[in-house]
Design an enzyme around this catalytic site. Structure first.
Site, PDB file in Angstrom:
ATOM      1  CB  SER A  76      -0.907   0.038   1.223  1.00 41.00           C
ATOM      2  OG  SER A  76      -2.089  -0.621   0.929  1.00 41.00           O
ATOM      3  CE  LYS A 116      -3.679   0.778  -1.470  1.00 44.33           C
ATOM      4  NZ  LYS A 116      -4.222   0.143  -0.282  1.00 44.33           N
ATOM      5  CE1 TYR A 157      -3.806  -0.952  -5.266  1.00 44.33           C
ATOM      6  CE2 TYR A 157      -4.522  -3.250  -5.224  1.00 44.33           C
ATOM      7  CZ  TYR A 157      -4.210  -2.078  -4.557  1.00 44.33           C
ATOM      8  OH  TYR A 157      -4.296  -2.021  -3.187  1.00 44.33           O
ATOM      9  CB  VAL A 185      -0.484  -5.856   4.254  1.00 42.39           C
ATOM     10  CG1 VAL A 185      -1.763  -5.293   4.758  1.00 42.39           C
ATOM     11  CG2 VAL A 185      -0.458  -6.034   2.780  1.00 42.39           C
ATOM     12  CE1 TYR A 231      -4.187   1.411   4.517  1.00 39.71           C
ATOM     13  CE2 TYR A 231      -2.785   0.521   6.242  1.00 39.71           C
ATOM     14  CZ  TYR A 231      -3.046   0.756   4.917  1.00 39.71           C
ATOM     15  OH  TYR A 231      -2.178   0.347   4.004  1.00 39.71           O
TER      16      TYR A 231
HETATM   17  N1  GLN Z   1      -1.875  -5.287  -2.263  1.00 42.93           N
HETATM   18  C1  GLN Z   1      -2.555  -5.085  -1.048  1.00 42.93           C
HETATM   19  C2  GLN Z   1      -4.051  -5.041  -1.225  1.00 42.93           C
HETATM   20  O1  GLN Z   1      -4.561  -4.383  -2.067  1.00 42.93           O
HETATM   21  C3  GLN Z   1      -2.093  -3.824  -0.384  1.00 42.93           C
HETATM   22  C4  GLN Z   1      -2.743  -3.618   0.924  1.00 42.93           C
HETATM   23  C5  GLN Z   1      -1.917  -2.934   1.958  1.00 42.93           C
HETATM   24  O2  GLN Z   1      -0.688  -2.864   1.885  1.00 42.93           O
HETATM   25  N2  GLN Z   1      -2.567  -2.455   2.984  1.00 42.93           N
HETATM   26  O3  GLN Z   1      -4.780  -5.715  -0.528  1.00 42.93           O
END
Ligand code: GLN
Length: 611
Positions: A72, A75, A196, A266, A248
């Site tokens: 993430s 992003k 993505y 994550v 988050y």
């Molecule tokens: N690739 C992961 C997802 O879309 C990224 C999520 C994350 O790092 N929180 O679920």
């Protein structure tokens, strides 16, 4: 001898990070993410911390070179890239900027059917969709390349993690279809999701994250490569959304306690970026219920609280942006002036003030400068503003400076900018004033700017600067007090030398065998590097240090056509034997000139150091 590595380890920040590392490594709470099967293979004990400063120094502790997938954290960068590539209007039309309070993979959209923000999956997939629309089949390569520019090296994709997520990413597919139903996402869902999943599978280290964070902290300029990777607009907006939504559903607590814009992934990475200060990257794959790395969170919290780095805790003394302020009476140019010129400058030095500015000029700094400018004495005619030590000027600061300059123009004060280096971002920010616009004159070197103002002051008082007008030997400072007879027997020993502009008259390192009396023209004494030590004119001697030293210590150049009388040291020694009184007089004159020079130099040092 202390090795480079050991000496880094001794730095105060390195010691602090090592202590954090040792302490938090004993925290075994949290679990390695398993919903993407490949992530479950991570070594739960891995723990790395890296900090990169905005001037490009990297601290690394523990497993800072262990690769993991960015997830993430991508992003934030994809949002910045989308703002730059497709424009903020289009991005802001389809993605919100409100914290959702939901987990990252929530399938809920905002009331207007837009994703809450670009830091949750729905918003991130939307940004990736925009990039797919604009870049077509090249979107994925473009994205990986952009992430690499932030990290300062080429990054690869962990294909196993990509395949693993693609095979199991139904929740993200559900989000993407929902987005498409509402017209937020256009194009083929699987194509967008492939891009993505690939962006999430880009392989990085804690060190990479710290450099990426430092690039954000440095207004989009990578401190290692110097490349402007993203616009400062995109970077500021990205940091804003990271602040409110990067962590988050614990975003509120994060801002309250840590106060550093951050983003987690994550796989166990956390990136935190404190504008103008530092970039932090951590890696530890055990994550908490919100999906944030447990040890990474603790490292961020410790760094912030120990050093008081909360972003709302910043402050500083605005007055430090004026590194020095003086009139040309205390710090004159390196042009040696003739007695009548000196007399004029002595009476009128307050007409020219120099302000040497320093650092990053912000709203608060320049607001202070504007008050200082306003309070300058009414007889002010010339203001030199030196930018040599200024690293940047914000838009707000530039507005305020413009206002202050307008005021000066109304007061008929002539403004000179010096020290604006070519091709720098500062030159770009000041470009509105360069090239003679708004009456601002630009002179590269501060010393020359001061000389220009002195010349103007002298000319305004009718002091002539006609340096081509020949001078009598009797007017030579070094020969003051010699009788007519002594002067004429000295003249017999001298040979006339003519030089064209640009000729080197004396070369540094040569034996010092003669002195030159300037009869007309301008000559400059320079170090071999080109730095000007002095500019002399008629009535002054160059190479006079031959009376004390054996070798030339600097170069002497003719700036204009120059006429000199040269006296060899050998002839002067003979003259001294025949005319001991005159010889002593010349040496006394030399001592007086040197002592005056020393007094001027000491005054300058004092004026500059007392700031
Ligand atoms: N690739 C992961 C997802 O879309 C990224 C999520 C994350 O790092 N929180 O679920």
């Amino acid at each position: 001898m202390v090795s480079a590595r050991e000496s880094v380890a001794e730095l105060p920040l390195a010691r602090f990070l090592a202590r954090c590392h040792a302490e938090f490594a004993t925290d075994h709470s949290g679990e390695v993410a398993t919903y993407i099967p490949e992530l479950a293979r991570a070594n739960p004990s891995d723990f790395g911390i890296a900090v990169t400063t905005v001037d490009g120094f990297v601290y690394e502790i523990g497993d800072s070179a262990v690769p993991f997938t960015i997830q993430s954290i991508s992003k934030a960068f994809v949002f910045a890239l989308a703002l730059d590539l497709v424009g903020h209007d289009r991005v802001e039309a389809v993605v919100g900027v409100e914290p959702s309070g939901d987990p990252f993979n929530s399938i809920r959209l905002g009331a207007d059917n837009r994703p809450f923000n670009a830091m949750v999956n729905a918003g991130a997939i939307t940004c990736t969709g925009l990039l797919c629309e604009s870049e077509g089949g090249g979107a994925s390569a473009r994205l990986t390349d952009a992430l690499g520019r932030f990290a300062g090296r080429r990054l690869g994709v962990d294909e196993a993690t990509f395949e693993s997520e693609r095979a199991t990413g139904d929740r993200n597919r559900a989000i993407a279809y929902l987005l498409r139903t509402h017209g937020v996402l256009k194009g083929d869902v699987d194509t967008v999701l492939d891009v993505y999943f690939r962006q999430c599978a880009v392989s990085v280290t804690a060190r990479d994250l710290s450099v990426m964070a430092a690039t954000l902290a440095n207004k989009g300029i990578n401190p290692l490569t110097g490349e402007q990777v993203a616009s400062s607009y995109a970077v500021a907006r990205t940091l804003s959304v990271m602040t409110s939504s990067g962590m988050y559903d614990s975003a509120g607590r994060w801002v309250y306690r840590v106060g550093i814009p951050a983003k987690s992934g994550v796989a166990g990475g956390i990136l935190a970026s404190l504008p103008s200060q530092l970039g932090l990257g951590t890696y530890s794959p055990r994550i908490d219920d919100q999906g944030n790395s447990v040890r990474g969170l603790r490292a961020c919290e410790a760094l912030s609280s120990h050093f008081g780095l909360h972003m709302l805790n910043s402050g500083g003394d605005v007055r430090t942006c004026i590194a020095a302020s003086y009139d040309v009476g205390s710090v004159c140019s390196r042009r040696s002036r003739r007695p009548q010129e000196l007399a004029i400058l002595e009476a009128h030095h307050a007409e020219c003030i120099v302000l040497e500015l320093a650092g990053a000029l912000s709203f608060a700094n320049v607001e202070y400068v504007s008050r200082r400018i306003r309070s300058l004495q009414p007889q002010l005619s010339y203001l030199v503003i030196d930018f040599r030590r200024v690293s940047s000027i914000s838009e707000a600061a530039a507005h305020l400076l413009a206002g202050a300059l307008d005021d000066l123009v109304a007061r008929r004060v002539e403004v000179v900018f010096s020290g604006v280096a070519k091709g720098t971002p500062l030159e770009a920010s000041l470009s509105g004033w360069l090239g003679g616009k708004h009456g601002v004159r630009v002179i590269a070197a501060l010393d020359e700017a001061i000389e220009w103002a002195e010349d103007r002051i002298i000319q305004r008082q009718d002091g002539h600067l006609d340096f081509q007008k020949p001078t009598l030997l009797a007017e030579q400072q070094l020969l003051t007090g010699l009788s007519q007879d002594e002067l004429s027997s000295l003249a017999d020993l001298m040979a006339t030398r003519n030089y064209a502009a640009g000729d080197r008259m004396i070369e540094s390192g040569d034996p010092a065998a003669s002195l030159l009396f300037v009869g007309s023209g301008l000559v400059s004494v320079r170090l071999p590097s080109g730095v000007r030590l002095a500019t002399l004119s008629a009535g002054m001697a160059v190479g006079e240090m031959a009376l004390l030293e054996t070798h030339r210590s600097a170069d002497v150049w003719a700036d204009t056509q120059v006429t000199c009388l040269e006296l060899s040291l050998k002839d002067f020694t003979g003259f001294r034997e025949r005319h001991p009184r005159a010889g002593e007089r010349v040496m006394a004159n030399l001592a007086r000139l040197l002592s005056k020079r020393l007094i001027v130099a000491n005054n300058k040092i004092e004026a500059l150091a007392s700031y």
